[in-house]
Design an enzyme around this catalytic site. Sequence first.
Site, short mmCIF file in Angstrom:
data_model
loop_
_atom_site.label_atom_id
_atom_site.label_comp_id
_atom_site.label_asym_id
_atom_site.label_seq_id
_atom_site.Cartn_x
_atom_site.Cartn_y
_atom_site.Cartn_z
N LYS A 88 0.80 -1.22 0.00
CA LYS A 88 0.00 0.00 0.00
C LYS A 88 0.84 1.28 0.00
CE LYS A 88 -4.44 -1.56 1.58
NZ LYS A 88 -4.27 -3.03 1.83
N GLU A 110 -10.09 6.86 3.55
CA GLU A 110 -10.99 6.04 4.36
C GLU A 110 -10.33 4.68 4.47
OE1 GLU A 110 -11.22 3.95 1.16
OE2 GLU A 110 -11.93 6.00 0.80
N SER A 377 1.65 -9.78 -1.01
CA SER A 377 1.31 -8.36 -0.89
C SER A 377 1.66 -7.76 0.47
CB SER A 377 -0.17 -8.16 -1.18
OG SER A 377 -0.96 -9.04 -0.40
C1 LIG Z 1 -5.18 -4.01 1.48
C2 LIG Z 1 -4.45 -5.28 1.19
C3 LIG Z 1 -4.82 -6.13 0.12
C4 LIG Z 1 -6.03 -5.89 -0.73
O1 LIG Z 1 -5.98 -4.74 -1.51
P1 LIG Z 1 -5.74 -4.79 -3.10
O2 LIG Z 1 -6.10 -3.42 -3.52
O3 LIG Z 1 -6.63 -5.85 -3.66
O4 LIG Z 1 -4.31 -5.10 -3.31
C5 LIG Z 1 -4.06 -7.24 -0.11
N1 LIG Z 1 -2.98 -7.55 0.65
C6 LIG Z 1 -2.61 -6.77 1.69
C7 LIG Z 1 -1.43 -7.17 2.50
C8 LIG Z 1 -3.33 -5.62 2.00
O5 LIG Z 1 -2.95 -4.85 3.04
#
Ligand SMILES: *Cc1c(COP(=O)(O)O)cnc(C)c1O
Length: 395
Positions: A88, A110, A377
């Site tokens: 993020k 948000e 992610s």
């Molecule tokens: C917020 C988040 C997601 C989901 O958001 P996307 O916009 O689909 O990437 C996925 N993995 C992590 C670790 C997150 O914090």
Amino acid sequence: MAKKKVGWFGDFGGQFAPETLMEALSALEAEYSKIRRDTTFRRELNYYLRSYAGRPTPLYYAKNLSDIVGGARIYLKREDLLHGGAHKINNALGQALLAKRMGKTRVIAETGAGQHGVATAMAAAVLGLHAEVYMGSEDMERQRLNVFRMRLLGATVHPVDAGSRTLKDAINEAMRDWIANVSNTHYLVGSVVGPHPYPTIVRDFQSVIGREIMVQFKKSVGGLPDYIVACVGGGSNAAGSFQAFVDEKKVKLVGVQAAGQGLASGKHAAPLLAGSVGVMHGMRTYLLQDDNGQIQLTHSVAAGLDYSAVGPEHSYFKQTGRVEYVGVTDEEAVKAFETLSRSEGIIPALESSHALAYAIKLAATLPHDTTIVVTLSGRGDKDVESVAKFRGSML
Ligand SMILES: *Cc1c(COP(=O)(O)O)cnc(C)c1O
């Protein structure tokens, strides 16, 4: 509500926003198309991505995991190693710099699980902007640690008591704030969602993930990977992972949605697998809605996937078939969370564990010379309590 035919991905996307916001969206679009190719802006963003956030992140061959699974080789794109523990920050830094370029002094956001709020608070702190974050009071209670983090980072957190007191109510409040304060305020959207130009802006800021995968894979393995697998909540880490490969037709792209307790149970967060097309949060896309167009409640063990819509470009990729979308249940994701922790010493975020669970299933069916890149992610330290609870124990 006004509708304008710009920023469409096939039949999806658009700009379904109140008249009062159309000017702000146009200004954002104009400024973004200017900075997109501006070398000074790119250099500045690269500086923060490298020196502050920790890019490039490694592409790691998970040999132990691959050996256990027995089949294709699994590589992990380590977005979990970034500052803040997830992808993020890539987008938060990009938009915070964009906000400064536009002369804005204040960013609003948000947040549901709190992860995007924390990333926004970090980017605002380092770039000297004031951050205000809207959060449903129910979510604030559930994510107390992230509320504390945001305040520590200097952000103001506004509890939202309306409606279900969760993300969708927080989004309404953020919209209201933006309309009232658009002259000095940028709305820092956290995923590839919302009215045009947000889905494009956020995808572009996340596309560094896929560009790095391409270079790193070529260098360490050679050629291109056979598969790229990423989880899809709003869809930003997946869109960023896929972008560089969309025209490389030999590379199979897979998006993994949260099947929760199973698609048949109704308790899931998989609009691309079990939803229908509608309009929400400024975009035309796949949604989880009932026959009257009321937005349905979602469920996932992964808070970051718990969203009833999805970015419009994913709806388009589903329609064209360029990306295959699959579902992974809570149970499968938690199992993958445990498997990676034990085999590689890496605790993945529960969101990322969805992508990993599918990659593990897939790898077992493929020969050893096949390669799968999984976008990890985020890291899973935030999720240990949820997993303990899921397994029926306490910390
Ligand atoms: C917020 C988040 C997601 C989901 O958001 P996307 O916009 O689909 O990437 C996925 N993995 C992590 C670790 C997150 O914090």
